[in-house]
Write an enzyme that holds these catalytic residues in place. Sequence first.
Site, PDB file in Angstrom:
ATOM      1  N   CYS A   2       4.156 -15.593   3.180  1.00 42.94           N
ATOM      2  CA  CYS A   2       3.312 -15.093   4.267  1.00 42.94           C
ATOM      3  C   CYS A   2       4.125 -14.152   5.151  1.00 42.94           C
ATOM      4  CB  CYS A   2       2.777 -16.269   5.084  1.00 42.94           C
ATOM      5  SG  CYS A   2       1.592 -15.739   6.309  1.00 42.94           S
ATOM      6  N   ASN A   6       2.358 -12.564  -2.947  1.00 49.80           N
ATOM      7  CA  ASN A   6       1.670 -12.779  -1.691  1.00 49.80           C
ATOM      8  C   ASN A   6       1.371 -11.385  -1.117  1.00 49.80           C
ATOM      9  OD1 ASN A   6       0.815 -13.857   0.879  1.00 49.80           O
ATOM     10  ND2 ASN A   6       1.931 -15.708   0.334  1.00 49.80           N
ATOM     11  N   CYS A  59     -16.239  21.972 -13.628  1.00 51.26           N
ATOM     12  CA  CYS A  59     -15.952  21.775 -12.210  1.00 51.26           C
ATOM     13  C   CYS A  59     -14.620  22.409 -11.821  1.00 51.26           C
ATOM     14  CB  CYS A  59     -15.945  20.286 -11.879  1.00 51.26           C
ATOM     15  SG  CYS A  59     -14.612  19.394 -12.682  1.00 51.26           S
ATOM     16  N   CYS A  98      -9.586  20.212 -13.175  1.00 46.98           N
ATOM     17  CA  CYS A  98      -8.362  20.135 -13.986  1.00 46.98           C
ATOM     18  C   CYS A  98      -7.510  21.385 -13.753  1.00 46.98           C
ATOM     19  CB  CYS A  98      -8.703  19.979 -15.463  1.00 46.98           C
ATOM     20  SG  CYS A  98      -9.785  21.278 -16.090  1.00 46.98           S
ATOM     21  N   CYS A 133      -3.703  21.413 -12.306  1.00 47.41           N
ATOM     22  CA  CYS A 133      -2.581  21.862 -13.137  1.00 47.41           C
ATOM     23  C   CYS A 133      -1.913  23.083 -12.506  1.00 47.41           C
ATOM     24  CB  CYS A 133      -3.067  22.176 -14.548  1.00 47.41           C
ATOM     25  SG  CYS A 133      -1.702  22.558 -15.665  1.00 47.41           S
ATOM     26  N   CYS A 153       2.065  22.869 -21.960  1.00 43.42           N
ATOM     27  CA  CYS A 153       1.602  21.594 -21.397  1.00 43.42           C
ATOM     28  C   CYS A 153       2.709  20.546 -21.564  1.00 43.42           C
ATOM     29  CB  CYS A 153       0.327  21.148 -22.124  1.00 43.42           C
ATOM     30  SG  CYS A 153      -0.200  19.482 -21.692  1.00 43.42           S
ATOM     31  N   CYS A 194       1.518  15.634 -18.833  1.00 36.67           N
ATOM     32  CA  CYS A 194       1.718  14.751 -17.681  1.00 36.67           C
ATOM     33  C   CYS A 194       0.523  13.834 -17.430  1.00 36.67           C
ATOM     34  CB  CYS A 194       2.015  15.571 -16.432  1.00 36.67           C
ATOM     35  SG  CYS A 194       0.589  16.468 -15.796  1.00 36.67           S
ATOM     36  N   CYS A 250     -10.298  14.699 -14.033  1.00 33.37           N
ATOM     37  CA  CYS A 250     -11.565  15.077 -14.672  1.00 33.37           C
ATOM     38  C   CYS A 250     -12.625  14.012 -14.418  1.00 33.37           C
ATOM     39  CB  CYS A 250     -11.362  15.258 -16.170  1.00 33.37           C
ATOM     40  SG  CYS A 250     -12.910  15.643 -17.022  1.00 33.37           S
TER      41      CYS A 250
HETATM   42  C1  FMN Z   1      -6.993 -13.822   4.916  1.00 34.41           C
HETATM   43  C2  FMN Z   1      -5.929 -14.244   3.960  1.00 34.41           C
HETATM   44  C3  FMN Z   1      -5.236 -15.408   4.184  1.00 34.41           C
HETATM   45  C4  FMN Z   1      -4.241 -15.815   3.308  1.00 34.41           C
HETATM   46  N1  FMN Z   1      -3.613 -16.988   3.527  1.00 34.41           N
HETATM   47  C5  FMN Z   1      -2.671 -17.427   2.648  1.00 34.41           C
HETATM   48  C6  FMN Z   1      -2.064 -18.684   2.794  1.00 34.41           C
HETATM   49  O1  FMN Z   1      -2.383 -19.454   3.702  1.00 34.41           O
HETATM   50  N2  FMN Z   1      -1.126 -19.061   1.921  1.00 34.41           N
HETATM   51  C7  FMN Z   1      -0.756 -18.267   0.869  1.00 34.41           C
HETATM   52  O2  FMN Z   1       0.086 -18.654   0.069  1.00 34.41           O
HETATM   53  N3  FMN Z   1      -1.333 -17.050   0.695  1.00 34.41           N
HETATM   54  C8  FMN Z   1      -2.286 -16.616   1.549  1.00 34.41           C
HETATM   55  N4  FMN Z   1      -2.895 -15.409   1.330  1.00 34.41           N
HETATM   56  C9  FMN Z   1      -2.478 -14.575   0.198  1.00 34.41           C
HETATM   57  C10 FMN Z   1      -3.329 -14.779  -1.040  1.00 34.41           C
HETATM   58  O3  FMN Z   1      -3.206 -16.107  -1.519  1.00 34.41           O
HETATM   59  C11 FMN Z   1      -2.926 -13.833  -2.183  1.00 34.41           C
HETATM   60  O4  FMN Z   1      -1.592 -14.075  -2.546  1.00 34.41           O
HETATM   61  C12 FMN Z   1      -3.055 -12.379  -1.822  1.00 34.41           C
HETATM   62  O5  FMN Z   1      -4.209 -12.170  -1.043  1.00 34.41           O
HETATM   63  C13 FMN Z   1      -3.132 -11.458  -3.071  1.00 34.41           C
HETATM   64  O6  FMN Z   1      -4.240 -11.737  -3.891  1.00 34.41           O
HETATM   65  P1  FMN Z   1      -5.611 -10.866  -3.844  1.00 34.41           P
HETATM   66  O7  FMN Z   1      -5.267  -9.444  -4.043  1.00 34.41           O
HETATM   67  O8  FMN Z   1      -6.462 -11.468  -4.929  1.00 34.41           O
HETATM   68  O9  FMN Z   1      -6.224 -11.096  -2.495  1.00 34.41           O
HETATM   69  C14 FMN Z   1      -3.898 -15.010   2.202  1.00 34.41           C
HETATM   70  C15 FMN Z   1      -4.609 -13.832   1.988  1.00 34.41           C
HETATM   71  C16 FMN Z   1      -5.628 -13.446   2.828  1.00 34.41           C
HETATM   72  C17 FMN Z   1      -6.401 -12.198   2.586  1.00 34.41           C
HETATM   73  S1  SF4 Z   2     -12.351  19.504 -18.323  1.00 32.48           S
HETATM   74 FE1  SF4 Z   2     -13.076  18.012 -16.813  1.00 32.48          FE
HETATM   75  S2  SF4 Z   2     -11.999  18.603 -14.926  1.00 32.48           S
HETATM   76 FE2  SF4 Z   2     -11.834  20.335 -16.297  1.00 32.48          FE
HETATM   77  S3  SF4 Z   2     -13.554  21.660 -15.756  1.00 32.48           S
HETATM   78 FE3  SF4 Z   2     -14.234  20.357 -17.441  1.00 32.48          FE
HETATM   79  S4  SF4 Z   2     -15.198  18.607 -16.455  1.00 32.48           S
HETATM   80 FE4  SF4 Z   2     -13.991  19.639 -14.865  1.00 32.48          FE
END
Ligand code: FMN
Ligand code: SF4
Lengths: 417, 436
Positions: free
Chosen positions: A135, A200, A345, A348, A352, A379, A382, A389
């Site tokens: 946390c 976390n 459009c 691309c 580029c 090209c 990349c 697109c």
């Molecule tokens: C509002 C909120 C409260 C959280 N409280 C805790 C907590 O008490 N303990 C914990 O380990 N993680 C806590 N987390 C973290 C989540 O468990 C998790 O690791 C994190 O949100 C990433 O996952 P997600 O992208 O699915 O949300 C919290 C997250 C949020 C959004």
């Molecule tokens: S190739 Fe894709 S990004 Fe390029 S002009 Fe056509 S539709 Fe637009």
Amino acid sequence: MADLSSNLAGIRSPNPFWLASAPPTNSGYQVMRAFAAGWGGAVWKTLGEPIVNVTSRFAGLNAGATKMIGMNNIELITDRPLDDNLREIAACKAAYPDRPIVASLMTGCTQRSWHELVNAVQDVAVDGFELNFGCPHGMSERGMGSAVGQDPALVEQITRWVKEAARVPVIVKLTPNITDVRYTARAAARGGADAISLINTLNSLMGVDLDTWNPIPHVDGKSSHGGFCGPAVKPIALNMVGECARDPQVTVPISGIGGIATWRDAVEFMLMGATNVQVCTAVMRDGFRIVADMIEGLNNYLDDRGIASVAEIVGKTVPRFVDWNDLNLDYKIVARIDPATCINCNRCWIACEDAAHQCIDRLVDETGASVLEVDEEHCVGCNLCSMVCPVDECITMVRVDDGESVHTWRERLSVPS
Amino acid sequence: MAMKPTFALGPPMAEPLAPLDVIVEANRCLNCYDAPCTRACPTGIDIPRFIRRIASGDKAGAARTIMDANPMGASCARVCPTEELCEGACVYTPDAPAIRIGQLQQHATDWLMADGRALFSPGTPSGKRVAVVGGGPAGLSAARDLARLGHQVTVFERDDLPGGLNTYGIVPYRLPAEVALWEAEQVRRLGVDIRTGVAVGTGVAAAELLAEYDAIVIACGMGRVPHLGIPGEDAGGVWDALDFIRRAKEDGAVPGLGDTVAVIGGGNTAIDAATASKRLGASSVTMFYRRGAERMTAYAFEIEFARSEGVEFRHCVIPKRIVTNEGRVAGLELIRTDTDGSARPIPGSAYTIPVDNVIRAIGQSRFAALLDAFGVIHEHGVAVVDDDMRTNQPRVFAAGDCMFRAGAGDAMVVEAAERGKTAARSIDAFLREGTA
Ligand SMILES: Cc1cc2nc3c(=O)[nH]c(=O)nc-3n(C[C@H](O)[C@H](O)[C@H](O)COP(=O)(O)O)c2cc1C
Ligand code: SF4
Ligand SMILES: Cc1cc2nc3c(=O)[nH]c(=O)nc-3n(C[C@H](O)[C@H](O)[C@H](O)COP(=O)(O)OP(=O)(O)OC[C@H]3O[C@@H](n4cnc5c(N)ncnc54)[C@H](O)[C@@H]3O)c2cc1C
Ligand code: SF4
Ligand code: SF4
């Protein structure tokens, strides 16, 4: 129907979808609803010292019309009495004996306080512990949470203390707010952790109000840094999971967390080495019902490929996640534009021209229509044009090398591995 | 289910969504909770769920969500009046365009038809036998769910092919027969015995079914278009709209179709007959309706489509006489009616126009004799049922157009499917009574 059951360091669940420790696991009422909806397991909202929360705790990041591709929060651990939580954990276990409940814990840095907390909680027959070393706000200012998770020595020490008292598997939850997560992951393994979970939330500030100049979200005009999560953090989480999975010194299984919203995200984390996954933000956005889509989507994915059990996909991509020095420098792809589906459009072209290698030509065909063509010789492959697109599969990246020769930077400079 | 190729009669009324539109639409859905679109679907398809599954790339899951709730999900994707149902209820309306639910549903079910997998399996055998009279949307839906519940089902279908009006009645550019036959095939794959070419009442007696089966579903739909009751109706060139559409669908042509066609009626059948006449080559097609435009039972989108195909409309007129020449239609005498909605003829307002064909589309007759044969109480041929599709006979249930009372909503495929599902549920409960 594929076998979706999973086993994380001895904690078995009917499917690999767990709720992360967060608001959705705040109470027995919610966890019961979650289990009824099909969630495989739940990590209870972190238990620990009594705290007080502020109102105005969350803020969302939108992408155009799509709400909440990320969120940030300044909520602390549970603000409910330990006894209430323990009674509700016991009731959920009684109602759903096949679903693991893992208790997330956080307390001060003494052997005694960890032993006391572990002993108080394991009497209600939880299936495991998760140590909240992640946390990033509030608790860290009091020397807990990510303040611990940023110090490998503390991670190892506390894990060891917990292992002395715990009769069930111990998962160490890691913070991403660190230069190289492998150091704390290794420390957890050395301390005797049975598994690690990551990530976390990430340190963040959601925004500033242009009219009031208040930070967002604000508590009576002020804010402090919060924890960022949701789909936007997925690439960061996936990388950290992959780095731990391929590290020979991280010898324990992984529970993947961070931005998981669909079965596809879950499959990616599992291919990258996660034994199961945990979800928070996606549930905060759409409710527990999303797990039905995740279960059926995962099942259809496995069935379509003739894979009998989800355990078979865990880690399958890890050997392909290597050091940059081991990438094949002879591999060459170029962009190809399909004039039949191009909607002209010119996105691309401008991408580029201004930001890559100036190798798309704007031509006019016999009928006077405009045509875009890639100068394949220049090209560099990349991918940028195919990313901007708007038309699915209009620009494809085509392999043009001989498909055989392999030549890496390591070989080229004989960099010792 | 072999069928000679049917004729498309030109491009579909609505083209399938392009891949980019699928992504945009699927991601535009808000995934509402207790979603109004789902509440507005008579079969209760979990719409946000199937859309979310499309968005996450799980097409099999999307198709399953649809077909689970609606055994006619592929047909309904094409012919449901979505503006009146799901799309009309979408939270985006009226300020922004509704999610194109029907077309997303078509995307998912088209995928399933191409994929070919079976989504459902028969239930554990109950040892009970159920007969279904009529293999249209209502009968097939009842049969599908009965089979999933473990009952042994036989469908008796008078026609050569199953599907009812979906196969023979709705014009192919709105619903190709292949889609209806594919849906019937999915029912057959669950072990349902679909006996085509067997009419109950003539081929097999009602008493025989009552003796051999534990329960019966009557899903015979409605019959032919009744006569107008005016002179000249037996002349060559006069058509029952359903015969006309069927001929167009099966043969791609209708013998004796002239340049100028008059269609009598104001519902979906009249619209389909009119647009089909156009597509078959008639240069002037006019629909004649006895009341004002606002009273037409055809949906706004159908009327708009017919207009775009070049069909013309005359309101507040009734046909008085078909003018014949050597036994063929030569003209139509019409009389104007009051515009107050009463459809009362205005004396002295008769006029005659030259036409080559007259197509009548003024509703469908009822199968009273069939209902009598089962001892089912009916009102002018409309089977009387309760909310669970039970008739007065304890072992006999009725679903679909045959229990649809004019004025009590619209006769629609989706309603027929839902009534069929309800009948299956009630029969299952009835057959298991005392065995549980
Ligand atoms: C509002 C909120 C409260 C959280 N409280 C805790 C907590 O008490 N303990 C914990 O380990 N993680 C806590 N987390 C973290 C989540 O468990 C998790 O690791 C994190 O949100 C990433 O996952 P997600 O992208 O699915 O949300 C919290 C997250 C949020 C959004
Ligand atoms: S190739 Fe894709 S990004 Fe390029 S002009 Fe056509 S539709 Fe637009
Ligand atoms: C031209 C036209 C256009 C339409 N357009 C739409 C539309 O756009 N959208 C929409 O939702 N609905 C539309 N409908 C209505 C829709 O087709 C019906 O509501 C639906 O088909 C009713 O299903 P059903 O199973 O009750 O009856 P039917 O589809 O009529 O099926 C009844 C079946 O029972 C069989 N049968 C009858 N008697 C016997 C017997 N004695 N023994 C054995 N079998 C028997 C028949 O051959 C038939 O196959 C349209 C109808 C028509 C005619
Ligand atoms: S989500 Fe519920 S608790 Fe939160 S601010 Fe809204 S009403 Fe209050
Ligand atoms: S009402 Fe509209 S936005 Fe809401 S779930 Fe239904 S289709 Fe999606």
